[in-house]
Design an enzyme around this catalytic site. Sequence first.
Site, PDB file in Angstrom:
ATOM      1  N   LYS A 289     -15.615   5.640  28.607  1.00  0.00           N
ATOM      2  CA  LYS A 289     -15.151   6.130  29.903  1.00  0.00           C
ATOM      3  C   LYS A 289     -16.172   7.061  30.548  1.00  0.00           C
ATOM      4  O   LYS A 289     -16.256   7.139  31.774  1.00  0.00           O
ATOM      5  CB  LYS A 289     -13.794   6.814  29.753  1.00  0.00           C
ATOM      6  CG  LYS A 289     -12.677   5.843  29.368  1.00  0.00           C
ATOM      7  CD  LYS A 289     -12.565   4.696  30.364  1.00  0.00           C
ATOM      8  CE  LYS A 289     -11.460   3.727  30.037  1.00  0.00           C
ATOM      9  NZ  LYS A 289     -11.339   2.627  31.021  1.00  0.00           N
TER      10      LYS A 289
ATOM     11  N   TYR B  72     -13.896   5.307  22.657  1.00  0.00           N
ATOM     12  CA  TYR B  72     -13.167   5.133  23.916  1.00  0.00           C
ATOM     13  C   TYR B  72     -13.633   6.170  24.931  1.00  0.00           C
ATOM     14  O   TYR B  72     -13.913   5.841  26.095  1.00  0.00           O
ATOM     15  CB  TYR B  72     -11.663   5.290  23.677  1.00  0.00           C
ATOM     16  CG  TYR B  72     -10.851   5.249  24.951  1.00  0.00           C
ATOM     17  CD1 TYR B  72     -10.544   4.036  25.565  1.00  0.00           C
ATOM     18  CD2 TYR B  72     -10.392   6.426  25.549  1.00  0.00           C
ATOM     19  CE1 TYR B  72      -9.813   3.990  26.735  1.00  0.00           C
ATOM     20  CE2 TYR B  72      -9.659   6.389  26.718  1.00  0.00           C
ATOM     21  CZ  TYR B  72      -9.370   5.173  27.308  1.00  0.00           C
ATOM     22  OH  TYR B  72      -8.648   5.138  28.482  1.00  0.00           O
TER      23      TYR B  72
END
Length: 262
Positions: free
Chosen positions: A151, A147
């Site tokens: 990002k 994750y």
Amino acid sequence: MPSILISGAGQGIGAAAAKLFYQQGYKVGIYDINAVQTQKLAQQLGENAKAGLLDVANIEHWQKALTEFTQWAGELNVLVNNAGILYSGAFEHTDIASHHRTIDINVKGVINGCYASLPYLQKAAFARVINLSSASAIYGQADLATYSASKFAVRGLTESLDIEWQKYGIRVLDVMPLFVQTAMVKDMDAESIRKMGVHLTPDDVAEQILSLATLKAHAFTPTHRAVGFKTKVLFNLSKISPQFVNRLSNLWIAQKQSALEK
């Protein structure tokens, strides 16, 4: 009347942004993989809201969504790449399909949205892209590895296109919140959420998206908007702290109390 298309708008930050922009007089495109949620929200808002199905990992979905939205709205002024997913826990305990799905949605979904929307943004009276990055793009987060990587990719893409698309008069910006009170952070298996807490609401982030969409951007307007006091502190400290200090502080955030007591 200006228009905005929001991906992942069926719930959470996307839904909050849809409601806020509608109140501000925008034509709002509410697009999500969950067609039932989008239709329900559009009906609640009124005639200037349009719902649609969108799997952001599918470029053909994007092309269809943008065609139907611009035919309805007249043009596309603001694109919000909001759709995203999160898997938490030890990297090796997360199945590879979940790692790949994170990249498909969080990275490929944003690339698809930017790529497919450019011809429409170029034709608009004014145009802006706002991506959902994260405080996890300040320094890689343990138990959120893929994750966090996704990002960082969003952060890099935003910086690159904000420079590339200057020639078109299009600013590409992002918001970087810490943990937000949405379904995505429920039952998270990461020590960082216990230590940092969940203090931001979807409305807090939506207000920052609106601020970026409506501000008169100039050459000194920052590409990134940290959301929340803790995120601002972390973001600013990361710019001036030596790398080993950033690593140690994030090591402390990631370590469970039992490990520290050993």
